[in-house]
Design an enzyme around this catalytic site. Structure first.
Site, PDB file in Angstrom:
ATOM      1  N   ASP A 112       0.784  -1.242   0.000  1.00 33.50           N
ATOM      2  CA  ASP A 112       0.000   0.000   0.000  1.00 33.50           C
ATOM      3  C   ASP A 112       0.817   1.293   0.000  1.00 33.50           C
ATOM      4  OD1 ASP A 112       0.806   0.173   2.721  1.00 33.50           O
ATOM      5  OD2 ASP A 112      -1.057  -0.731   3.445  1.00 33.50           O
ATOM      6  N   HIS A 115       6.305  -8.117  -1.298  1.00 32.89           N
ATOM      7  CA  HIS A 115       5.229  -8.467  -2.224  1.00 32.89           C
ATOM      8  C   HIS A 115       4.935  -7.362  -3.241  1.00 32.89           C
ATOM      9  CE1 HIS A 115       3.776 -11.586   0.966  1.00 32.89           C
ATOM     10  NE2 HIS A 115       4.798 -12.019   0.266  1.00 32.89           N
ATOM     11  N   CYS A 161       6.214  -6.186 -23.023  1.00 24.74           N
ATOM     12  CA  CYS A 161       7.592  -5.691 -23.183  1.00 24.74           C
ATOM     13  C   CYS A 161       8.317  -5.589 -21.839  1.00 24.74           C
ATOM     14  CB  CYS A 161       7.599  -4.337 -23.899  1.00 24.74           C
ATOM     15  SG  CYS A 161       7.028  -2.968 -22.851  1.00 24.74           S
ATOM     16  N   GLY A 181       1.326  -7.271  12.965  1.00 24.45           N
ATOM     17  CA  GLY A 181       0.116  -7.299  12.142  1.00 24.45           C
ATOM     18  C   GLY A 181       0.181  -8.236  10.952  1.00 24.45           C
ATOM     19  N   THR A 182       0.781  -9.386  11.152  1.00 24.97           N
ATOM     20  CA  THR A 182       0.751 -10.387  10.069  1.00 24.97           C
ATOM     21  C   THR A 182       0.240 -11.707  10.612  1.00 24.97           C
ATOM     22  OG1 THR A 182       2.025 -11.639   8.439  1.00 24.97           O
ATOM     23  CG2 THR A 182       3.243 -10.902  10.390  1.00 24.97           C
ATOM     24  N   ASN A 242       0.164  -8.042  17.712  1.00 24.07           N
ATOM     25  CA  ASN A 242      -0.973  -8.496  16.919  1.00 24.07           C
ATOM     26  C   ASN A 242      -2.187  -8.557  17.839  1.00 24.07           C
ATOM     27  OD1 ASN A 242      -2.816 -10.196  15.258  1.00 24.07           O
ATOM     28  ND2 ASN A 242      -0.984 -10.601  14.030  1.00 24.07           N
TER      29      ASN A 242
HETATM   30  C1  BJW Z   1      -3.777  -6.457  13.590  1.00 25.99           C
HETATM   31  C2  BJW Z   1      -4.668  -5.461  13.521  1.00 25.99           C
HETATM   32  C3  BJW Z   1      -4.266  -4.320  14.257  1.00 25.99           C
HETATM   33  C4  BJW Z   1      -5.567  -6.989  12.319  1.00 25.99           C
HETATM   34  N1  BJW Z   1      -3.069  -4.357  14.911  1.00 25.99           N
HETATM   35  N2  BJW Z   1      -2.640  -6.582  14.171  1.00 25.99           N
HETATM   36  C5  BJW Z   1       4.820 -23.590   2.210  1.00 25.99           C
HETATM   37  C6  BJW Z   1       3.675 -24.243   2.588  1.00 25.99           C
HETATM   38  C7  BJW Z   1       2.472 -24.030   1.910  1.00 25.99           C
HETATM   39  C8  BJW Z   1       2.400 -23.159   0.848  1.00 25.99           C
HETATM   40  C9  BJW Z   1       3.539 -22.513   0.470  1.00 25.99           C
HETATM   41  C10 BJW Z   1       4.730 -22.727   1.132  1.00 25.99           C
HETATM   42  N3  BJW Z   1       5.671 -21.944   0.556  1.00 25.99           N
HETATM   43  C11 BJW Z   1       5.096 -21.233  -0.435  1.00 25.99           C
HETATM   44  C12 BJW Z   1       3.801 -21.576  -0.514  1.00 25.99           C
HETATM   45  C13 BJW Z   1       2.800 -21.025  -1.456  1.00 25.99           C
HETATM   46  C14 BJW Z   1       2.330 -19.633  -1.088  1.00 25.99           C
HETATM   47  C15 BJW Z   1       1.823 -19.616   0.343  1.00 25.99           C
HETATM   48  O1  BJW Z   1       2.467 -19.139   1.251  1.00 25.99           O
HETATM   49  N4  BJW Z   1       0.621 -20.109   0.571  1.00 25.99           N
HETATM   50  C16 BJW Z   1       0.039 -20.139   1.921  1.00 25.99           C
HETATM   51  C17 BJW Z   1      -1.141 -19.171   1.986  1.00 25.99           C
HETATM   52  C18 BJW Z   1      -0.329 -21.533   2.257  1.00 25.99           C
HETATM   53  N5  BJW Z   1       3.374 -18.644  -1.285  1.00 25.99           N
HETATM   54  C19 BJW Z   1       3.668 -18.163  -2.480  1.00 25.99           C
HETATM   55  O2  BJW Z   1       3.085 -18.551  -3.480  1.00 25.99           O
HETATM   56  C20 BJW Z   1       4.769 -17.118  -2.570  1.00 25.99           C
HETATM   57  N6  BJW Z   1       5.651 -17.439  -3.606  1.00 25.99           N
HETATM   58  C21 BJW Z   1       6.409 -18.549  -3.572  1.00 25.99           C
HETATM   59  O3  BJW Z   1       6.445 -19.283  -2.624  1.00 25.99           O
HETATM   60  O4  BJW Z   1       7.142 -18.736  -4.677  1.00 25.99           O
HETATM   61  C22 BJW Z   1       7.855 -19.960  -4.761  1.00 25.99           C
HETATM   62  C23 BJW Z   1       8.478 -19.976  -6.077  1.00 25.99           C
HETATM   63  C24 BJW Z   1       9.768 -20.395  -6.158  1.00 25.99           C
HETATM   64  C25 BJW Z   1      10.363 -20.425  -7.383  1.00 25.99           C
HETATM   65  C26 BJW Z   1       9.659 -20.016  -8.492  1.00 25.99           C
HETATM   66  C27 BJW Z   1       8.362 -19.593  -8.399  1.00 25.99           C
HETATM   67  C28 BJW Z   1       7.774 -19.582  -7.179  1.00 25.99           C
HETATM   68  C29 BJW Z   1       4.205 -15.755  -2.954  1.00 25.99           C
HETATM   69  C30 BJW Z   1       3.281 -15.212  -1.941  1.00 25.99           C
HETATM   70  C31 BJW Z   1       2.667 -13.892  -2.441  1.00 25.99           C
HETATM   71  C32 BJW Z   1       1.585 -13.372  -1.520  1.00 25.99           C
HETATM   72  N7  BJW Z   1       0.884 -12.322  -2.150  1.00 25.99           N
HETATM   73  C33 BJW Z   1      -0.163 -11.595  -1.437  1.00 25.99           C
HETATM   74  C34 BJW Z   1      -0.830 -10.636  -2.424  1.00 25.99           C
HETATM   75  C35 BJW Z   1       0.100  -9.472  -2.721  1.00 25.99           C
HETATM   76  C36 BJW Z   1      -0.511  -8.492  -3.649  1.00 25.99           C
HETATM   77  C37 BJW Z   1      -1.767  -7.854  -3.088  1.00 25.99           C
HETATM   78  O5  BJW Z   1      -1.720  -7.158  -2.054  1.00 25.99           O
HETATM   79  O6  BJW Z   1      -2.803  -8.044  -3.700  1.00 25.99           O
HETATM   80  O7  BJW Z   1       0.417 -10.892  -0.344  1.00 25.99           O
HETATM   81  S1  BJW Z   1      -1.360 -12.655  -0.646  1.00 25.99           S
HETATM   82  C38 BJW Z   1      -1.576 -11.646   0.782  1.00 25.99           C
HETATM   83  O8  BJW Z   1      -1.100 -12.348   1.966  1.00 25.99           O
HETATM   84  C39 BJW Z   1      -0.615 -10.463   0.590  1.00 25.99           C
HETATM   85  C40 BJW Z   1      -0.066 -10.299   1.975  1.00 25.99           C
HETATM   86  O9  BJW Z   1       1.169  -9.566   1.913  1.00 25.99           O
HETATM   87  C41 BJW Z   1       0.096 -11.710   2.435  1.00 25.99           C
HETATM   88  C42 BJW Z   1       0.223 -11.864   3.929  1.00 25.99           C
HETATM   89  O10 BJW Z   1      -0.907 -11.440   4.587  1.00 25.99           O
HETATM   90  P1  BJW Z   1      -0.785 -10.607   5.949  1.00 25.99           P
HETATM   91  O11 BJW Z   1      -0.104  -9.329   5.670  1.00 25.99           O
HETATM   92  O12 BJW Z   1      -0.209 -11.449   7.001  1.00 25.99           O
HETATM   93  O13 BJW Z   1      -2.324 -10.249   6.227  1.00 25.99           O
HETATM   94  P2  BJW Z   1      -3.500 -11.156   6.879  1.00 25.99           P
HETATM   95  O14 BJW Z   1      -4.771 -10.558   6.472  1.00 25.99           O
HETATM   96  O15 BJW Z   1      -3.292 -12.579   6.597  1.00 25.99           O
HETATM   97  O16 BJW Z   1      -3.282 -10.979   8.448  1.00 25.99           O
HETATM   98  C43 BJW Z   1      -3.507  -9.744   9.104  1.00 25.99           C
HETATM   99  C44 BJW Z   1      -3.052  -9.886  10.538  1.00 25.99           C
HETATM  100  O17 BJW Z   1      -3.183  -8.619  11.168  1.00 25.99           O
HETATM  101  C45 BJW Z   1      -3.877 -10.869  11.377  1.00 25.99           C
HETATM  102  O18 BJW Z   1      -2.989 -11.695  12.110  1.00 25.99           O
HETATM  103  C46 BJW Z   1      -4.671  -9.965  12.332  1.00 25.99           C
HETATM  104  O19 BJW Z   1      -4.889 -10.562  13.609  1.00 25.99           O
HETATM  105  C47 BJW Z   1      -3.757  -8.783  12.431  1.00 25.99           C
HETATM  106  N8  BJW Z   1      -4.393  -7.502  12.755  1.00 25.99           N
HETATM  107  N9  BJW Z   1      -5.760  -5.745  12.786  1.00 25.99           N
HETATM  108  C48 BJW Z   1      -2.303  -5.477  14.851  1.00 25.99           C
HETATM  109  N10 BJW Z   1      -5.016  -3.215  14.336  1.00 25.99           N
HETATM  110 ZN    ZN Z   2       4.771  -2.777 -23.084  1.00 27.30          ZN
END
Ligand code: BJW
Ligand code: ZN
Length: 240
Positions: free
Chosen positions: A102, A117, A128, A185-186, A211
């Protein structure tokens, strides 16, 4: 285990890392991905944040991103973002690693957050491979196109895609030498970002989780501070 303990750890730390997720921006009014309110229309992030979803229906995926860009543009950094920017000023060595796209850390004054990310304000041409910043909200036409006519995609990392290599390497290096890591916050379920927490703990860093809920990272944290980061982070930094 208390805020006082956290303050002591913060004072004695020389090499600090903060790893942030969507929760730090929740108090700015940006919905998190998981949990209550984490849905857009009836889609989950896991159904939209993939190259397959984009290939199937670029317009649908762009509508989601355009909606989020508008929300973010109207939002402001909150005291949690500002506290981390202030910490960077006073720490000897500080690295901010964020999963957020963001840009609110930049707007709060953090100098060079490592964006695992990508960035929602960046667009990339699928033909391109040109990349450029575009801050227009809403975008004038969806899906946006490159000057070469190619289809543009959001400059973010989707499921199944690798993280930007230099950024990932820098994050691993930072946690490997850190003496204190703040995990803020993750949900710590998305890899490889979540791997940074056990990596830090194994390398000997103290870990503080901030968190509102328990997460898989909680068991690696020496201290869990439960509550909103916009309240806890400024409190942790104050000497009161
Ligand atoms: C508060 C609060 C307040 C609320 N105060 N706290 C191992 C096992 C299983 C699967 C995999 C693995 N390794 C890889 C994978 C696959 C996958 C993955 O992890 N899947 C799991 C979900 C199971 N990972 C991938 O695919 C990654 N790539 C990869 O591994 O590549 C390998 C590769 C190798 C070689 C060649 C090719 C590939 C890529 C992951 C990309 C994630 N992308 C996203 C979208 C980004 C774009 C967008 O924004 O649209 O990233 S998904 C989404 O989740 C986003 C976030 O950054 C990410 C994490 O989420 P986050 O930030 O933790 O948010 P929430 O909502 O989950 O949690 C919020 C937290 O805040 C909560 O805990 C609340 O309690 C808390 N909270 N209010 C404090 N006020
Ligand atoms: Zn282009």
């Amino acid at each position: 285990m208390s805020l006082e303990q956290g303050r002591q750890w913060l004072h004695s730390a020389r090499r600090l890392v903060a790893l942030t997720g969507a929760g730090i921006s929740a108090e700015s009014g940006i919905p998190t991905f998981r949990g209550a309110g984490g849905l857009w229309r009836s889609y989950r992030a896991e159904d939209l944040a993939t190259p397959q979803a984009f290939a199937r229906d670029p317009l649908l995926v762009w509508e989601w991103y355009d909606w989020r860009r508008q929300l973010i543009a109207r939002a402001n950094p909150n005291p949690g973002h500002f506290a981390l920017a202030a910490l960077e000023q006073r720490a000897l060595q500080f690295t901010l690693v964020t999963q957020n796209v963001d840009g609110l850390h930049d707007r709060a004054g953090s100098r060079a957050p490592l964006k695992l990310h990508g960035d929602i304000w960046r667009l990339r041409c699928q033909s391109c491979f040109a990349a450029w910043d575009d801050f227009q909200t809403p975008l004038p036409s969806l899906p946006p196109r490159c000057s070469c006519g190619g289809l543009a995609r959001p400059g973010v990392v989707w499921f199944g895609e690798g993280l930007p290599a230099g950024v990932w390497d820098a994050a691993v290096e930072a946690v490997s030498v850190a003496d204190l890591v703040l995990v803020v916050g993750t949900s710590a379920v998305v890899y490889p970002a979540a791997q940074l927490v056990p990596l830090a703990a194994r390398a000997g860093a103290r870990v503080i989780e901030i968190n509102i809920e328990e997460t898989p990272a909680s068991s690696q944290a020496g201290l869990c501070l439960r509550g909103p980061s916009g309240e806890i982070l400024p409190n942790l930094l104050s000497d009161a």
